[in-house]
Design an enzyme around this catalytic site. Structure first.
Site, PDB file in Angstrom:
ATOM      1  N   ARG A   1      -1.963   5.464   5.619  1.00 14.44           N
ATOM      2  CA  ARG A   1      -2.592   6.383   4.664  1.00 14.44           C
ATOM      3  C   ARG A   1      -1.521   7.199   3.939  1.00 14.44           C
ATOM      4  O   ARG A   1      -0.996   8.167   4.467  1.00 14.44           O
ATOM      5  CB  ARG A   1      -3.549   7.311   5.411  1.00 14.44           C
ATOM      6  CG  ARG A   1      -4.129   8.418   4.562  1.00 14.44           C
ATOM      7  CD  ARG A   1      -5.139   7.941   3.536  1.00 14.44           C
ATOM      8  NE  ARG A   1      -6.304   7.355   4.165  1.00 14.44           N
ATOM      9  CZ  ARG A   1      -7.174   6.564   3.519  1.00 14.44           C
ATOM     10  NH1 ARG A   1      -6.997   6.267   2.242  1.00 14.44           N
ATOM     11  NH2 ARG A   1      -8.211   6.047   4.163  1.00 14.44           N
TER      12      ARG A   1
ATOM     13  N   GLU B   1      -2.211   5.650  -9.909  1.00 11.56           N
ATOM     14  CA  GLU B   1      -1.902   4.277  -9.517  1.00 11.56           C
ATOM     15  C   GLU B   1      -1.755   3.362 -10.728  1.00 11.56           C
ATOM     16  O   GLU B   1      -2.630   3.328 -11.586  1.00 11.56           O
ATOM     17  CB  GLU B   1      -3.038   3.734  -8.645  1.00 11.56           C
ATOM     18  CG  GLU B   1      -3.488   4.695  -7.569  1.00 11.56           C
ATOM     19  CD  GLU B   1      -4.848   4.317  -6.979  1.00 11.56           C
ATOM     20  OE1 GLU B   1      -5.226   3.139  -7.056  1.00 11.56           O
ATOM     21  OE2 GLU B   1      -5.524   5.205  -6.444  1.00 11.56           O
TER      22      GLU B   1
ATOM     23  N   HIS C   1      -0.902   1.718  -5.238  1.00 11.07           N
ATOM     24  CA  HIS C   1      -1.828   2.842  -5.003  1.00 11.07           C
ATOM     25  C   HIS C   1      -1.038   4.105  -4.611  1.00 11.07           C
ATOM     26  O   HIS C   1      -1.148   4.611  -3.492  1.00 11.07           O
ATOM     27  CB  HIS C   1      -2.772   2.405  -3.879  1.00 11.07           C
ATOM     28  CG  HIS C   1      -4.009   3.211  -3.705  1.00 11.07           C
ATOM     29  ND1 HIS C   1      -4.004   4.573  -3.500  1.00 11.07           N
ATOM     30  CD2 HIS C   1      -5.311   2.832  -3.689  1.00 11.07           C
ATOM     31  CE1 HIS C   1      -5.255   4.985  -3.360  1.00 11.07           C
ATOM     32  NE2 HIS C   1      -6.061   3.957  -3.472  1.00 11.07           N
TER      33      HIS C   1
HETATM   34  O1  TA6 Z   1      -7.959   3.829  -5.721  1.00 11.85           O
HETATM   35  C1  TA6 Z   1      -9.011   4.690  -5.459  1.00 11.85           C
HETATM   36  C2  TA6 Z   1      -9.828   4.147  -4.294  1.00 11.85           C
HETATM   37  O2  TA6 Z   1     -10.342   2.904  -4.590  1.00 11.85           O
HETATM   38  C3  TA6 Z   1     -10.902   5.194  -3.970  1.00 11.85           C
HETATM   39  O3  TA6 Z   1     -12.200   4.768  -4.290  1.00 11.85           O
HETATM   40  C4  TA6 Z   1     -10.671   5.508  -2.520  1.00 11.85           C
HETATM   41  O4  TA6 Z   1     -11.586   4.953  -1.699  1.00 11.85           O
HETATM   42  C5  TA6 Z   1      -9.232   5.083  -2.296  1.00 11.85           C
HETATM   43  O5  TA6 Z   1      -9.001   4.015  -3.141  1.00 11.85           O
HETATM   44  C6  TA6 Z   1      -8.746   4.855  -0.883  1.00 11.85           C
HETATM   45  O6  TA6 Z   1      -9.205   3.684  -0.316  1.00 11.85           O
HETATM   46  P1  TA6 Z   1      -8.899   3.364   1.206  1.00 11.85           P
HETATM   47  O7  TA6 Z   1      -9.501   2.014   1.477  1.00 11.85           O
HETATM   48  O8  TA6 Z   1      -7.409   3.354   1.371  1.00 11.85           O
HETATM   49  O9  TA6 Z   1      -9.533   4.467   2.021  1.00 11.85           O
END
Ligand code: TA6
Length: 289
Positions: free
Chosen positions: A66, A262, A158
């Site tokens: 994370r 991102e 991301h």
């Molecule tokens: O990029 C944004 C996103 O798609 C959000 O909708 C949010 O859920 C985030 O990514 C994080 O996703 P994750 O699967 O890492 O919890």
């Protein structure tokens, strides 16, 4: 020249996972885990850590870290049948090359299809992540179609930026750009303000962003410019307080310290012919302080 071009060192990182530590003679540094080819740290010369990683991040096989720069491939979010954000971020990549390259220090990591990936995504591919550290951090994802039929994918780097206080941070460079608002029933709207300020859950896909964006109010009051090549879209995400509570690997109040901006390809998937290679780059540039 090698004594002026820095070092790349493979070592054990958190949770027993392996990482490559890049050190550039300018004083900048970066760390990249083989798990997910995941960049978890970027400290430009004379600056503090610029990437956010949660205190509750899980460092282990089978799940994504994370924070940092998770690689979204071959599916952005839940836009298809694969696990959310695809599988690249939860796989072990291999180091293809690391060390000084010109006036930078670089690590290149590879991911290839396996029985496991083909079982959920029936394509033969080779993905490469190149992380090039100098005064800036340059991250390039390349994907080659090694199969006998074309395939398509969506993707993102991301990137979780560390901010001093998200309520005082903003993203600049999106004015006039249409976006899909995932936090509001996927409504399509137009960004009117020059500065996107974050005061609630924000989850937007900006479609076809013509130039770089800036993250202002990043850690230490710095501004980061995010340049992109090949990634037409930009996703901006902050879960805010309620969303934070639903993430088990994220402390409830950490939404204040992060902002995702991102480089992405979401709305128009990449179509890759047999033998073809797609390349997307993001370059993170810090202001002069
Ligand atoms: O990029 C944004 C996103 O798609 C959000 O909708 C949010 O859920 C985030 O990514 C994080 O996703 P994750 O699967 O890492 O919890």
């Amino acid at each position: 020249m090698s004594d002026t071009t820095g070092t790349a060192t493979l070592m054990e990182g958190r949770g027993g996972l392996r990482k490559v530590v890049l050190a550039h003679p300018s004083g900048s540094g970066a760390e990249v885990y083989l798990h997910g080819a995941h960049v978890t740290s970027w400290t430009p010369a004379g600056a503090t850590e610029m990437l956010f990683v949660s205190e509750r991040a899980r460092w282990g096989e089978g799940r994504a870290i994370r924070g940092g720069i998770p690689i979204v491939f071959p599916q952005f979010a839940d836009r298809g049948p694969l696990p959310k954000h695809g599988f690249a971020r939860t796989r072990e990549w291999e180091v293809a090359e690391m060390g000084p390259t010109g006036d930078a220090v670089t690590v290149r990591m590879l991911l290839r299809d396996t029985d496991e990936t083909r079982a959920i995504w029936p394509h033969e591919f080779r993905a490469e992540l190149a992380v090039v550290l100098a005064d800036t951090l340059r991250v390039t994802l390349s994907v080659t179609n090694r199969g006998a039929a074309p395939f398509s994918f969506t993707t993102a780097l991301h990137t979780y930026f560390r901010v001093d206080d998200v309520a005082r941070a903003s993203v600049v460079g999106l004015q006039g750009v249409p976006f899909i608002d995932k936090a509001e029933d996927r409504r399509r709207r137009l960004q009117e303000e020059a500065e996107l300020r974050i005061a609630e859950e924000t989850d937007r896909v900006y479609v076809g962003v013509p130039g770089p964006v800036q993250v202002a109010g990043a850690a230490g009051g710095r501004t980061i410019t995010v340049e992109r090549e090949g990634f037409g879209d930009v996703v901006v995400w902050n879960p805010w307080s309620e969303g934070a509570r639903s993430l088990e690997d994220f402390r409830d109040d950490e939404y204040r310290q992060m902002l995702c901006a991102e480089a992405a390809v979401v709305m128009q998937p990449v179509e890759l012919g047999v033998g073809a290679t797609w390349r997307g780059t993001t370059q993170l540039i810090i202001d002069n302080g």
